[in-house]
Design a protein around this motif. Structure first.
Motif, PDB file in Angstrom:
ATOM      1  N   GLN A  93      36.790  45.405  33.095  1.00 48.87           N
ATOM      2  CA  GLN A  93      37.450  45.178  34.439  1.00 48.87           C
ATOM      3  C   GLN A  93      36.806  43.740  34.737  1.00 48.87           C
ATOM      4  O   GLN A  93      37.417  42.919  35.308  1.00 48.87           O
ATOM      5  CB  GLN A  93      37.831  46.173  35.242  1.00 48.87           C
ATOM      6  CG  GLN A  93      38.773  46.083  36.354  1.00 48.87           C
ATOM      7  CD  GLN A  93      39.070  47.174  37.180  1.00 48.87           C
ATOM      8  OE1 GLN A  93      38.383  47.802  37.363  1.00 48.87           O
ATOM      9  NE2 GLN A  93      40.209  46.892  37.764  1.00 48.87           N
ATOM     10  N   THR A  94      35.410  43.981  35.216  1.00 47.85           N
ATOM     11  CA  THR A  94      34.654  43.076  35.856  1.00 47.85           C
ATOM     12  C   THR A  94      34.867  41.705  34.967  1.00 47.85           C
ATOM     13  O   THR A  94      35.203  40.369  35.488  1.00 47.85           O
ATOM     14  CB  THR A  94      33.239  43.243  36.017  1.00 47.85           C
ATOM     15  OG1 THR A  94      33.172  44.571  36.815  1.00 47.85           O
ATOM     16  CG2 THR A  94      32.571  42.103  36.651  1.00 47.85           C
ATOM     17  N   LEU A  95      34.550  41.716  33.738  1.00 48.27           N
ATOM     18  CA  LEU A  95      34.957  40.463  32.966  1.00 48.27           C
ATOM     19  C   LEU A  95      36.184  39.929  32.874  1.00 48.27           C
ATOM     20  O   LEU A  95      36.269  38.749  32.772  1.00 48.27           O
ATOM     21  CB  LEU A  95      34.202  40.933  31.457  1.00 48.27           C
ATOM     22  CG  LEU A  95      34.369  39.823  30.508  1.00 48.27           C
ATOM     23  CD1 LEU A  95      33.537  38.364  30.899  1.00 48.27           C
ATOM     24  CD2 LEU A  95      33.943  40.304  28.961  1.00 48.27           C
ATOM     25  N   SER A  96      37.203  40.769  32.880  1.00 47.92           N
ATOM     26  CA  SER A  96      38.430  40.412  32.726  1.00 47.92           C
ATOM     27  C   SER A  96      38.880  39.472  34.368  1.00 47.92           C
ATOM     28  O   SER A  96      39.353  38.310  34.044  1.00 47.92           O
ATOM     29  CB  SER A  96      39.421  41.498  32.965  1.00 47.92           C
ATOM     30  OG  SER A  96      39.270  42.119  31.706  1.00 47.92           O
ATOM     31  N   VAL A  97      38.273  40.006  35.326  1.00 48.30           N
ATOM     32  CA  VAL A  97      38.356  39.038  36.621  1.00 48.30           C
ATOM     33  C   VAL A  97      37.772  37.724  36.440  1.00 48.30           C
ATOM     34  O   VAL A  97      38.378  36.711  36.753  1.00 48.30           O
ATOM     35  CB  VAL A  97      37.696  40.074  37.602  1.00 48.30           C
ATOM     36  CG1 VAL A  97      37.773  39.124  39.106  1.00 48.30           C
ATOM     37  CG2 VAL A  97      38.595  41.225  37.812  1.00 48.30           C
ATOM     38  N   ILE A  98      36.798  37.794  35.705  1.00 43.22           N
ATOM     39  CA  ILE A  98      36.001  36.391  35.672  1.00 43.22           C
ATOM     40  C   ILE A  98      36.637  35.604  34.817  1.00 43.22           C
ATOM     41  O   ILE A  98      36.674  34.298  35.008  1.00 43.22           O
ATOM     42  CB  ILE A  98      34.450  36.977  35.111  1.00 43.22           C
ATOM     43  CG1 ILE A  98      33.584  37.430  36.160  1.00 43.22           C
ATOM     44  CG2 ILE A  98      33.906  35.224  34.919  1.00 43.22           C
ATOM     45  CD1 ILE A  98      32.239  37.814  35.854  1.00 43.22           C
ATOM     46  N   LEU A  99      37.194  36.079  33.506  1.00 41.46           N
ATOM     47  CA  LEU A  99      37.689  35.100  32.777  1.00 41.46           C
ATOM     48  C   LEU A  99      39.184  34.732  33.252  1.00 41.46           C
ATOM     49  O   LEU A  99      39.503  33.336  33.071  1.00 41.46           O
ATOM     50  CB  LEU A  99      37.984  36.055  31.366  1.00 41.46           C
ATOM     51  CG  LEU A  99      36.955  36.690  30.573  1.00 41.46           C
ATOM     52  CD1 LEU A  99      37.440  37.251  29.453  1.00 41.46           C
ATOM     53  CD2 LEU A  99      36.102  35.333  30.047  1.00 41.46           C
ATOM     54  N   ASP A 100      39.774  35.399  33.945  1.00 50.69           N
ATOM     55  CA  ASP A 100      40.899  34.701  34.630  1.00 50.69           C
ATOM     56  C   ASP A 100      40.852  33.557  35.470  1.00 50.69           C
ATOM     57  O   ASP A 100      41.954  32.970  36.018  1.00 50.69           O
ATOM     58  CB  ASP A 100      41.833  36.105  35.214  1.00 50.69           C
ATOM     59  CG  ASP A 100      42.334  36.856  34.285  1.00 50.69           C
ATOM     60  OD1 ASP A 100      42.332  36.552  32.857  1.00 50.69           O
ATOM     61  OD2 ASP A 100      42.779  38.057  34.647  1.00 50.69           O
ATOM     62  N   LYS A 101      39.710  33.244  35.951  1.00 48.27           N
ATOM     63  CA  LYS A 101      39.474  32.314  36.980  1.00 48.27           C
ATOM     64  C   LYS A 101      38.874  31.220  36.342  1.00 48.27           C
ATOM     65  O   LYS A 101      38.562  30.039  37.026  1.00 48.27           O
ATOM     66  CB  LYS A 101      38.310  33.026  37.897  1.00 48.27           C
ATOM     67  CG  LYS A 101      38.786  34.042  38.867  1.00 48.27           C
ATOM     68  CD  LYS A 101      37.560  34.428  39.930  1.00 48.27           C
ATOM     69  CE  LYS A 101      38.117  35.539  40.885  1.00 48.27           C
ATOM     70  NZ  LYS A 101      39.170  34.985  41.315  1.00 48.27           N
ATOM     71  N   LEU A 122      41.245  43.194  28.655  1.00 50.22           N
ATOM     72  CA  LEU A 122      40.184  42.335  28.248  1.00 50.22           C
ATOM     73  C   LEU A 122      40.481  41.549  27.224  1.00 50.22           C
ATOM     74  O   LEU A 122      40.369  40.254  27.034  1.00 50.22           O
ATOM     75  CB  LEU A 122      38.790  43.121  28.192  1.00 50.22           C
ATOM     76  CG  LEU A 122      37.635  42.201  27.895  1.00 50.22           C
ATOM     77  CD1 LEU A 122      37.419  40.970  28.850  1.00 50.22           C
ATOM     78  CD2 LEU A 122      36.143  43.034  27.746  1.00 50.22           C
ATOM     79  N   ARG A 123      41.000  42.095  26.211  1.00 53.49           N
ATOM     80  CA  ARG A 123      41.566  41.444  24.892  1.00 53.49           C
ATOM     81  C   ARG A 123      42.425  40.398  25.261  1.00 53.49           C
ATOM     82  O   ARG A 123      42.581  39.132  24.924  1.00 53.49           O
ATOM     83  CB  ARG A 123      42.161  42.279  24.069  1.00 53.49           C
ATOM     84  CG  ARG A 123      41.137  43.381  23.368  1.00 53.49           C
ATOM     85  CD  ARG A 123      41.431  44.019  22.029  1.00 53.49           C
ATOM     86  NE  ARG A 123      42.709  44.591  22.174  1.00 53.49           N
ATOM     87  CZ  ARG A 123      42.704  46.018  22.386  1.00 53.49           C
ATOM     88  NH1 ARG A 123      41.421  46.756  22.483  1.00 53.49           N
ATOM     89  NH2 ARG A 123      43.828  46.710  22.300  1.00 53.49           N
ATOM     90  N   GLN A 124      43.288  40.750  26.168  1.00 56.00           N
ATOM     91  CA  GLN A 124      44.604  39.611  26.797  1.00 56.00           C
ATOM     92  C   GLN A 124      43.871  38.676  27.322  1.00 56.00           C
ATOM     93  O   GLN A 124      44.226  37.598  26.974  1.00 56.00           O
ATOM     94  CB  GLN A 124      45.520  40.604  27.314  1.00 56.00           C
ATOM     95  CG  GLN A 124      46.409  41.605  26.678  1.00 56.00           C
ATOM     96  CD  GLN A 124      47.466  42.203  27.460  1.00 56.00           C
ATOM     97  OE1 GLN A 124      47.233  42.157  29.039  1.00 56.00           O
ATOM     98  NE2 GLN A 124      48.372  43.035  26.790  1.00 56.00           N
ATOM     99  N   SER A 125      42.781  38.878  28.337  1.00 53.72           N
ATOM    100  CA  SER A 125      42.176  37.995  28.818  1.00 53.72           C
ATOM    101  C   SER A 125      41.540  36.825  27.976  1.00 53.72           C
ATOM    102  O   SER A 125      41.562  35.541  28.503  1.00 53.72           O
ATOM    103  CB  SER A 125      41.329  38.497  30.123  1.00 53.72           C
ATOM    104  OG  SER A 125      41.963  39.241  31.115  1.00 53.72           O
ATOM    105  N   LEU A 126      40.846  37.380  27.039  1.00 57.02           N
ATOM    106  CA  LEU A 126      40.113  36.669  26.241  1.00 57.02           C
ATOM    107  C   LEU A 126      41.036  35.663  25.529  1.00 57.02           C
ATOM    108  O   LEU A 126      40.941  34.527  25.211  1.00 57.02           O
ATOM    109  CB  LEU A 126      39.288  37.421  25.350  1.00 57.02           C
ATOM    110  CG  LEU A 126      37.849  37.804  25.804  1.00 57.02           C
ATOM    111  CD1 LEU A 126      37.379  38.926  24.823  1.00 57.02           C
ATOM    112  CD2 LEU A 126      37.001  36.828  25.974  1.00 57.02           C
TER     113      LEU A 126
END
Length: 430
Positions: A93-101, A122-126
């Protein structure tokens, strides 16, 4: 300190050249000097970031991007290393937040990810990051996918990728009815294939043919016929394996005349003249630069294959620049003996076979030296201190290597040799 006497462009140039761990410490200090220095310091501090097993670092990074959103635009390179044991729901969840920025990312490295074990978000964010960011370089290593479709689906979202580096990626050979996850956009597979300019394989396991089957398959999102640079590095037993050799030949044929730069790993096993090791470049006549790595004179077969390979490609390419990466054993001084290189000089010095050759660069690494005292006994070295001894010894080897190519020098070919490292078997003082 509200004002700086140096021109701002000079300050920026200095800060842009601070590298490594020491550079980061200096940049942190510079960020507190004055307001004028802060943007340049932050731009370089956040240019390359990593997300890994250090939970504290991950949370601080996330908090920094949330409290100061402008920092996200400075991030150009991201490395994600997330082993299965550390891929908790909170971490994902933390990584997803970072990726979306991230909106200005240019280089993405993914390591040690078990793709189908990551959270859906996370897969969707990547995939979304690959789709909307100006990413031109993607590196995948130690990646596990449920199927080839999942691997291809991830690459299919990389709309701007022109450089692809593949280490060890594995997927199961599943039946067609056992499909992986569905694509976010079903129309992605209908889009025109993207043209790769650079492809790098550095896997040590038998999966080169898996990559080639995927990249050349009908569902591949990437087009290889425009590749200009192909790097094959550190493949274990790369050419005797019939699957790997066939895969490499199929890839070279598919790339064709667009290939300009080729890097190959010289096999470190005995060669008995068998064609099992032959590499065919008849479909790549426009190669200008050839880089051969892991040349080890302690393996006679290794050096014999080198000569055989150069002889085979002499009339099928238009080589202008050749690079040798040579390993020198610490217990011998063989590379200084010009007779070792005479066959190479005779071959490359042939104006008919290598008439376009302009430059030969030799990069050598000295390994397994038992002690610094061992290199003091070499003729021509008289100096005090470890650094001076090492430099003087490398200079002796460099001059010997250059002098070992009289035919090339007579032709006017530029021959250069330099030491790129000394590795000791044991450290000691002089």
């Amino acid at each position: 300190m509200d004002h700086c006497r140096l021109p701002q462009e000079m300050v920026d140039a200095v800060l842009d050249n601070l590298r490594g761990d020491d550079g980061r410490i200096a940049l942190l200090a510079c960020s507190h000097v004055c307001h004028a220095w802060l943007p340049s310091s932050q731009r370089n501090l956040f240019r390359r970031i990593s997300f890994g097993v250090d939970g504290g670092h991950n949370k601080r990074l996330c908090q920094a991007l949330q409290s100061s959103p402008h920092l996200a635009k400075y991030i150009r390179e991201l490395e994600v290393r997330l082993p299965l044991d550390d891929a908790s729901h909170a971490t994902c969840q933390t990584l997803s937040v970072i990726l979306d920025k991230l909106s200005e990312l240019q280089r993405l490295t993914l390591c040690e990810l078990v793709w189908h074990k990551l959270t859906v978000d996370l897969r969707q964010s990547l995939r979304r990051l690959l789709l909307v960011s100006p990413i031109s370089f993607v590196k995948l290593d130690d990646m596990y996918f449920f199927s080839e479709d999942d691997f291809a689906n991830l690459l299919r979202h990389a709309q701007g990728v022109t450089e692809l580096s593949l280490g060890f990626c594995f997927w199961a050979q599943v039946d067609e009815e056992d499909q992986g996850e569905q694509e976010d956009d079903p129309g992605l597979h209908l889009r025109e294939r993207r043209h790769l300019n650079l492809l790098h394989f550095y896997a040590k396991r038998r999966n080169l043919y898996l990559y080639v089957d995927c990249l050349l398959g009908p569902r591949s999102p990437l087009e290889v016929s425009h590749i200009e640079t192909l790097l094959i590095d550190d493949l274990m037993r790369p050419y005797r394996d019939v699957f790997k050799r066939d895969a490499l030949h199929r890839l070279l044929r598919a790339i064709g005349s667009s290939l300009k730069h080729l890097q190959l790993y010289v096999p470190n096993e005995a060669w008995d003249g068998s064609p099992d090791f032959d590499i065919n470049l008849v479909f790549n006549p426009n190669i200008k630069r050839l880089h051969l790595t892991h040349i080890d004179l302690e393996f006679g077969g290794n050096f014999a294959w080198l000569l055989h390979f150069l002889l085979n490609i002499a009339t099928s390419t238009q080589l202008e620049h050749i690079v040798f990466d040579v390993k020198i054993g610490g217990d011998t001084f063989a590379p200084a003996d010009s007779s070792v290189w005479k066959p190479v000089d005779r071959l490359l010095g042939n104006e008919v076979k290598f008439q376009q050759l302009q430059t030969l660069d030799i990069k050598f690494c000295v390994e397994d030296i038992d002690c610094v005292e061992d290199i003091e006994c070499v003729e021509g070295i008289e100096c005090d201190g470890r650094d001076e001894v090492e430099k003087s010894w490398c200079d002796v080897i460099s001059r010997s290597m250059v002098a070992a190519y009289p035919l090339l020098l007579e032709r006017g070919v530029s021959v250069n040799a330099r030491c790129v490292g000394i590795h000791y078997y044991r450290r000691c003082t002089i």
